[in-house]
Write an enzyme that holds these catalytic residues in place. Structure first.
Site, short mmCIF file in Angstrom:
data_model
loop_
_atom_site.label_atom_id
_atom_site.label_comp_id
_atom_site.label_asym_id
_atom_site.label_seq_id
_atom_site.Cartn_x
_atom_site.Cartn_y
_atom_site.Cartn_z
N GLU A 115 32.68 45.09 41.04
CA GLU A 115 33.64 43.98 40.96
C GLU A 115 33.69 43.37 39.56
O GLU A 115 34.77 43.02 39.06
CB GLU A 115 33.29 42.90 41.99
N ARG A 157 37.17 43.61 37.32
CA ARG A 157 37.83 42.32 37.13
C ARG A 157 37.56 41.72 35.75
O ARG A 157 38.49 41.32 35.05
CB ARG A 157 37.40 41.33 38.22
N ASP A 167 38.48 54.33 48.79
CA ASP A 167 39.85 54.42 48.28
C ASP A 167 39.96 54.70 46.79
O ASP A 167 40.62 55.65 46.36
CB ASP A 167 40.63 53.14 48.62
N GLU A 192 48.15 45.98 47.35
CA GLU A 192 48.37 47.44 47.36
C GLU A 192 49.82 47.83 47.66
O GLU A 192 50.36 48.75 47.04
CB GLU A 192 47.44 48.10 48.38
N THR A 196 41.93 49.76 38.84
CA THR A 196 42.14 49.43 40.25
C THR A 196 42.29 47.93 40.49
O THR A 196 42.55 47.51 41.61
CB THR A 196 40.99 50.00 41.11
#
Length: 603
Positions: free
Chosen positions: A230, A234, A367, A502, A591
């Site tokens: 994360e 980010r 994913d 998404e 992502t």
């Protein structure tokens, strides 16, 4: 993603539907009489006004009671004679017929908006010009509509930013209902995640105040545990992206700082990183509930560390690619990598022994592995063919094992394979796939990838439109048996919406590559429903618990950082006609929607 905590809720007053300039697109499309009047030439407007005035005089003069009334009131014979003379002159039949014909022609021209262009000789010229003018007006209307949509996204961002600034400034996440904040890492997560979004949206004042906080307040020298995945996607991704967009070395320096502090995660016998790092102490460890790392966590950090290595010319950051190479050597029966935990303590394990769940999915914890296969190949200038081969093989595995159609409407969806048994379960997270497939087709992969992308895009849209709030739940189950009356079922525990990006991410890719306006229309519907059901009047947006209950969707009191970092960014790019605004031939998104440059062919 970090699971939201469940707490007691308080009531919230949402802004009324239609409030604000961005909630009503009809105002941008309305064809008013005033606009048609302004389309006419000055000569036409003058003639029409003159004719209307003349007609008014004739009407008054010819009305019997008015004439008798005037005659009865006058005591002057001379005045009566003069009036009769004027009356007869005005009612000259030839003149009346001419006036009627001219008035009819002028009225029709005004009504249908076909302004003739008159030369000084009185001849009509350039008959096609009227059509061009009409097209110009239609183009103006489209432009106004697009500008309205772009401004709607800006207003949504400003409203979200207002809540963050008022109640959570410098903290990780806004809690808009309680007008407070939540901490995850204590590093201003929402602010950093939103930096490049503000730059792309052209919100200069907001960007400058955020930049000032980064320069004076942001410090990574803290005794705090952060999640490697994360914080990489980010924080590191957000800082690198903002550096490339602005050229400001402040953000590169901060990226180097956090990147170096994350490196202890890779100090394991297997080179598979730990999931958690203490960035102040320089230590790393697995999460509390297991001794291993999940496949998505350790295979979705490569874009960021590879770019940091390129910018710093420091090869230590290339260790992030080790896990990808190990997985590439490991071949699974269905051409897919299972949802699993990877053992970090096994040195030189030839079989890459994993604690696999036996579940093959493109949803949570798996994913972004597939996403990063394609994107690493694109990032590196399409030279690292092993990434491409693994990606193409994975898509073939999806087609053979996970792809099915629902009943009664035949929606194409991606389910899961659990210990050899198919499950019609699909996470909203899987809606990244249409965009990734379209990106691959844009970069030369088979055309049927684009065909599949369009089919799945329709399914992801239906996950929204078939809910009473028009917002998708976190997880859906598709009906496959004959006689079903509804394609989609949603279990009670899966009805929450976290403001995820998404679907709008894939809408952006599909529109950018196809120019099909329906994808914009779908995105506009989704934005309006976010405004209707998740917007908090005091500032910010909240995730909700129940997308099936429009009367009380049950707010969760949490605005995820990715709403600003991803969802609103992709919506803005969807509505923008500027294909050079983050060109997909120059940038690849990580992502978390942070654009990183595609490396030049010479590198």
């Amino acid at each position: 993603m970090h699971p939201p905590s469940r707490k007691d809720f308080v009531s919230v007053t949402f802004a009324e539907q239609g409030s604000g300039s961005y909630n009503n697109s009809k105002q941008w499309r309305r064809q008013s009489c005033w606009r048609k009047w302004k389309q006419l030439s000055r000569l036409q407007r003058s003639l029409i006004l003159f004719t209307l005035v003349l007609l008014l005089i004739c009407g008054i003069a010819s009305y019997p009671t008015v004439t008798e009334h005037l005659r009865g009131k006058t005591h002057s014979t001379a005045c009566s004679i003069k009036f009769d003379f004027c009356l007869h002159g005005l009612l000259n039949e030839s003149l009346a017929e001419i006036l009627k014909a001219f008035l009819l022609l002028s009225f029709l021209l005004f009504l249908f908006g076909i302004p003739p262009n008159l030369s000084w000789r009185g001849a009509v010229i350039e008959a096609e010009q009227g059509t061009e003018d009409t097209k110009d007006e239609e183009n103006k209307d489209d432009l106004l509509a697009k500008q309205g949509q772009l401004e709607a996204v800006r207003e949504a961002f400003r409203h979200a930013w207002k809540g963050y600034k008022d109640f959570a400034w410098g903290h990780d996440e806004l809690r808009p209902i309680s007008k407070s904040y939540g901490e995850w890492f204590g590093l201003g997560l929402t602010l950093i995640d939103a930096l490049d979004t503000m730059w792309i949206l052209g919100l200069k004042s907001e960007f400058e105040e955020a930049k000032a906080w980064v320069a004076t307040e942001l410090s990574f020298n803290k005794n705090v545990d952060v999640n490697l995945f994360e914080s990489t996607i980010r924080i590191l991704g957000g800082l690198l992206s903002t550096y490339h967009l602005t050229g400001d070395t402040l953000f590169l320096d901060k990226a180097k700082d956090i990147g170096s502090r994350l490196m202890p995660a890779f100090k394991t016998p297997s080179k598979i990183p730990f999931s958690d790092v203490n960035i102040g102490k320089g230590t790393a460890h697995p999460p509390r509930w297991t001794s291993d790392s999940t496949v998505a966590e350790v295979t979705s950090i490569q874009l960021e560390f590879r770019e940091l290595s390129r910018l710093t010319e420091d090869t230590q950051y290339q260790v992030s690619t080790h896990t990808m190479k190990k997985l590439s050597r490991k071949k699974y029966k269905v051409s897919l990598v299972p949802k699993m935990h990877m053992r970090v303590h096994l040195k030189n394990d030839p079989s890459l022994t994993c604690l696999t769940s036996g579940i093959y999915t493109l949803g949570a914890r798996a994913d972004s592995y597939y996403e990063y296969l394609l994107k690493q190949w694109i990032q590196g200038g399409k030279k690292e063919d092993q990434f491409l081969e693994d990606y193409v093989q994975a898509i073939e595995g999806v087609k053979r094992n996970l792809l099915q159609k629902s009943s009664p409407n035949g929606l194409t969806f991606v389910g899961e394979l659990s210990h050899g048994q198919f499950s019609p379960k699909m996470d909203h997270l899987v809606c990244f796939l249409p965009g990734t497939l379209a990106l691959g087709a844009h970069n030369g992969l088979p055309a049927d990838h684009m065909d599949l992308a369009k089919q799945l895009m329709e399914t992801c849209y239906q996950m929204y439109v078939q809910m009473e709030t028009g917002l998708s739940p976190e997880i859906v189950h598709f009906n496959m048996h004959q006689g079903s009356t509804r394609d989609i079922d949603v279990k009670l525990a899966d009805r929450h919406n976290l403001l995820r990006p998404e679907t709008v991410e894939s809408l952006f890719y599909l529109y950018r590559f196809t120019k099909d306006k329906k994808y914009r229309d779908w995105g506009w519907e989704i934005l309006q429903n976010f405004n209707k059901y998740t917007k908090v009047s005091s500032g910010g947006y909240t995730s909700i618990n129940n997308v099936r209950d429009p009367d009380y969707p049950s707010p969760r009191d949490k605005m995820e950082s990715f709403f600003l970092g991803e969802t609103l960014k992709y919506l803005y790019l969807l509505f923008s006609d500027d294909t050079n605004l983050i060109s997909l031939d120059q940038y690849v998104f990580n992502t978390e929607a942070h654009p990183l440059p595609i490396w030049p062919a010479t590198e």
